[in-house]
Design a protein around this motif. Sequence first.
Motif, PDB file in Angstrom:
ATOM      1  N   VAL A 120       0.751  -1.302   0.151  1.00  0.00           N
ATOM      2  CA  VAL A 120      -0.040   0.081   0.192  1.00  0.00           C
ATOM      3  C   VAL A 120       0.964   1.158  -0.070  1.00  0.00           C
ATOM      4  N   LYS A 121       2.002   1.180   0.492  1.00  0.00           N
ATOM      5  CA  LYS A 121       3.083   2.269   0.606  1.00  0.00           C
ATOM      6  C   LYS A 121       3.442   2.676  -0.694  1.00  0.00           C
ATOM      7  N   THR A 122       3.201   1.964  -1.969  1.00  0.00           N
ATOM      8  CA  THR A 122       3.611   2.262  -3.354  1.00  0.00           C
ATOM      9  C   THR A 122       2.672   3.071  -4.071  1.00  0.00           C
ATOM     10  N   TYR A 123       1.622   3.516  -3.445  1.00  0.00           N
ATOM     11  CA  TYR A 123       0.594   4.261  -4.067  1.00  0.00           C
ATOM     12  C   TYR A 123       1.115   5.463  -4.840  1.00  0.00           C
ATOM     13  N   ASN A 124       0.868   5.847  -6.132  1.00  0.00           N
ATOM     14  CA  ASN A 124       1.151   7.173  -6.493  1.00  0.00           C
ATOM     15  C   ASN A 124       0.024   7.975  -6.615  1.00  0.00           C
ATOM     16  N   PRO A 125      -0.063   9.034  -5.694  1.00  0.00           N
ATOM     17  CA  PRO A 125      -1.263  10.008  -5.667  1.00  0.00           C
ATOM     18  C   PRO A 125      -1.397  10.625  -6.931  1.00  0.00           C
ATOM     19  N   ASN A 126      -0.192  11.066  -7.556  1.00  0.00           N
ATOM     20  CA  ASN A 126      -0.461  11.816  -8.697  1.00  0.00           C
ATOM     21  C   ASN A 126      -0.980  11.062  -9.762  1.00  0.00           C
ATOM     22  N   ALA A 127      -0.901   9.739  -9.963  1.00  0.00           N
ATOM     23  CA  ALA A 127      -1.282   8.693 -10.983  1.00  0.00           C
ATOM     24  C   ALA A 127      -2.605   8.244 -10.701  1.00  0.00           C
ATOM     25  N   GLY A 128      -2.702   8.187  -9.255  1.00  0.00           N
ATOM     26  CA  GLY A 128      -4.058   7.603  -8.717  1.00  0.00           C
ATOM     27  C   GLY A 128      -4.004   5.865  -9.008  1.00  0.00           C
ATOM     28  N   CYS A 129      -2.694   5.194  -8.695  1.00  0.00           N
ATOM     29  CA  CYS A 129      -2.602   3.991  -9.059  1.00  0.00           C
ATOM     30  C   CYS A 129      -1.449   3.398  -8.472  1.00  0.00           C
ATOM     31  N   PHE A 130      -1.333   2.178  -8.138  1.00  0.00           N
ATOM     32  CA  PHE A 130      -0.108   1.478  -7.799  1.00  0.00           C
ATOM     33  C   PHE A 130       0.431   0.981  -9.005  1.00  0.00           C
ATOM     34  N   PRO A 131       2.102   1.475  -9.089  1.00  0.00           N
ATOM     35  CA  PRO A 131       2.563   1.188 -10.457  1.00  0.00           C
ATOM     36  C   PRO A 131       2.876  -0.170 -10.361  1.00  0.00           C
ATOM     37  N   LEU A 132       3.314  -0.724 -11.598  1.00  0.00           N
ATOM     38  CA  LEU A 132       3.919  -2.006 -11.940  1.00  0.00           C
ATOM     39  C   LEU A 132       5.057  -2.358 -10.614  1.00  0.00           C
ATOM     40  N   GLY A 133       5.981  -1.411 -10.556  1.00  0.00           N
ATOM     41  CA  GLY A 133       7.074  -1.761  -9.533  1.00  0.00           C
ATOM     42  C   GLY A 133       8.393  -2.076 -10.154  1.00  0.00           C
ATOM     43  N   ASP A 134       9.511  -1.691  -9.711  1.00  0.00           N
ATOM     44  CA  ASP A 134      10.718  -2.395 -10.301  1.00  0.00           C
ATOM     45  C   ASP A 134      11.071  -3.594 -10.457  1.00  0.00           C
ATOM     46  N   ALA A 135      10.530  -4.376  -9.389  1.00  0.00           N
ATOM     47  CA  ALA A 135      10.899  -5.823  -9.513  1.00  0.00           C
ATOM     48  C   ALA A 135       9.430  -6.693 -10.012  1.00  0.00           C
ATOM     49  N   ALA A 164      -9.806  -5.408   7.808  1.00  0.00           N
ATOM     50  CA  ALA A 164      -9.353  -6.204   8.751  1.00  0.00           C
ATOM     51  C   ALA A 164      -8.239  -5.341   9.835  1.00  0.00           C
ATOM     52  N   ALA A 165      -7.645  -4.328   9.042  1.00  0.00           N
ATOM     53  CA  ALA A 165      -6.404  -3.550   9.547  1.00  0.00           C
ATOM     54  C   ALA A 165      -7.122  -2.323  10.210  1.00  0.00           C
ATOM     55  N   HIS A 166      -8.390  -1.953   9.865  1.00  0.00           N
ATOM     56  CA  HIS A 166      -9.221  -0.774  10.261  1.00  0.00           C
ATOM     57  C   HIS A 166      -8.109   0.332   9.908  1.00  0.00           C
ATOM     58  N   GLU A 167      -8.104   0.320   8.499  1.00  0.00           N
ATOM     59  CA  GLU A 167      -7.442   1.236   7.699  1.00  0.00           C
ATOM     60  C   GLU A 167      -8.218   1.753   6.478  1.00  0.00           C
ATOM     61  N   PRO A 168      -9.258   2.513   6.761  1.00  0.00           N
ATOM     62  CA  PRO A 168     -10.245   2.717   5.824  1.00  0.00           C
ATOM     63  C   PRO A 168      -9.654   3.373   4.382  1.00  0.00           C
ATOM     64  N   ALA A 169      -8.938   4.223   4.618  1.00  0.00           N
ATOM     65  CA  ALA A 169      -8.152   4.866   3.570  1.00  0.00           C
ATOM     66  C   ALA A 169      -7.560   3.532   2.325  1.00  0.00           C
ATOM     67  N   TRP A 170      -7.224   2.445   2.855  1.00  0.00           N
ATOM     68  CA  TRP A 170      -6.656   1.592   1.674  1.00  0.00           C
ATOM     69  C   TRP A 170      -7.662   1.129   0.653  1.00  0.00           C
ATOM     70  N   ARG A 171      -9.130   1.062   1.247  1.00  0.00           N
ATOM     71  CA  ARG A 171     -10.019   0.647   0.353  1.00  0.00           C
ATOM     72  C   ARG A 171     -10.092   1.869  -0.644  1.00  0.00           C
ATOM     73  N   ASP A 172     -10.170   3.274  -0.350  1.00  0.00           N
ATOM     74  CA  ASP A 172     -10.318   4.290  -1.329  1.00  0.00           C
ATOM     75  C   ASP A 172      -9.174   4.139  -2.369  1.00  0.00           C
ATOM     76  N   LEU A 173      -7.917   3.950  -1.843  1.00  0.00           N
ATOM     77  CA  LEU A 173      -6.796   3.758  -2.926  1.00  0.00           C
ATOM     78  C   LEU A 173      -6.979   2.539  -3.865  1.00  0.00           C
ATOM     79  N   ALA A 174      -7.489   1.312  -3.189  1.00  0.00           N
ATOM     80  CA  ALA A 174      -8.071   0.251  -4.360  1.00  0.00           C
ATOM     81  C   ALA A 174      -8.984   0.778  -5.249  1.00  0.00           C
ATOM     82  N   ILE A 175     -10.055   1.413  -4.991  1.00  0.00           N
ATOM     83  CA  ILE A 175     -10.874   2.062  -5.881  1.00  0.00           C
ATOM     84  C   ILE A 175     -10.365   2.901  -6.887  1.00  0.00           C
ATOM     85  N   TYR A 176      -9.661   3.723  -6.428  1.00  0.00           N
ATOM     86  CA  TYR A 176      -8.840   4.853  -7.329  1.00  0.00           C
ATOM     87  C   TYR A 176      -7.967   4.073  -8.310  1.00  0.00           C
TER      88      TYR A 176
END
Length: 368
Positions: A120-135, A164-176
């Motif tokens: 979840v730390k790899t979220y890019n707010p400028n792009a509104g997504c999780f990038p593929l990543g370097d690996a 499960a972790a009481h981190e509601p923001a994670w749901r929003d990131l997944a939706i974005y």
Amino acid sequence: MADIFQDALKLMVGRVDETAAQLKGAFPHFADAKGDWTTTPDGDWTGGFWPGMCWLAARVTGTVRYRRWALEWAERLRPRATSDTVFRGFLFYYGALLGAVLFDDPRAREIALEGARDWVKTYNPNAGCFPLGDAAEEASDVGQGEASVDSVQGVALLVWAAAAAHEPAWRDLAIYHARRHIEFCIREDGSVCQSASFDPQTGVLRKRYTHKGFTNESTWARAQAWAILGYALMHQWTGERDFLRVALKCADWWLAHVPSSRVAYWDFDAPVGPDTEHDSSATAITAAALLKIAAALKDVQTRREVRAAAEATVRALVEGYLDVHGILDRGCYSKRINLATRNELIWGSYYLFEALGVLTRKIEAAKI
Ligand code: GLY
């Protein structure tokens, strides 16, 4: 309930036992016609599907050893929680979340959360997504400015983890993330392009392309399948209606273009001749996704039609591609680099197994 599905499920449980006997601490990736597995030491992008099959085997048979195996293999995924790849979604959804959801297993829950927390730390707010990543495990073109539709399924892990972790923001990131991939990958007519490049600073879309399809403009069968599954799952986990609409639109495109045999060629635009490879794995992903869409639809007529298409697709795979040893043959990993083009692929087996579990009423389509 047709006996053909029951019998096929039994064959595939047998294949789980056969596979377990072959592995020496390495994850099954793809197998040859004799059933011998090529394995990966760390699970590559496919390492969640094997414990996933063990969780399903535990559910459909009630046998304790499968649950034990599932957990052992889920444990082996732990080091992957910090790999810089968007495919942590695949790894930890199937490898661990399934154990948490199907069995309320506390260790599986902990492993699934571990997978979610670093990703979840790899979220890019400028792009509104999780990038593929370097690996990320792709042939080329990976990194912080790349995206693939194959990653939409995986963000369902974050929706579960948010609760499960009481981190509601994670749901929003997944939706974005899922919504951004509609713009990146879904074409106007409901066909799908696998991947996109974007500017990591501004998020602006630079180009659409494919890693494993025939051309950048063609429709690679697995891109289409991953989109149908990803949006069906994201609707299932969030209740957002637009995801169901996208899943259905992509499913309609698949059903309108798949050959009458119901099993897709590796790319919908590949020239077809007697030797053109099919992709049983793309077809299995789609079958499992159609069952989810059918479970979610309210309109009775459409629901019946989608369910019938799912059953016919599974039947085609069982009758033409599943052998007596429970091996789902003729998946096409990557035609572009001629890798495992007529093989059993662990993810294809997983999705056919899941679909059979649903059709024999041992697994709820909308639960996992
Ligand atoms: N990257 C996922 C796939 O090859 O289907």
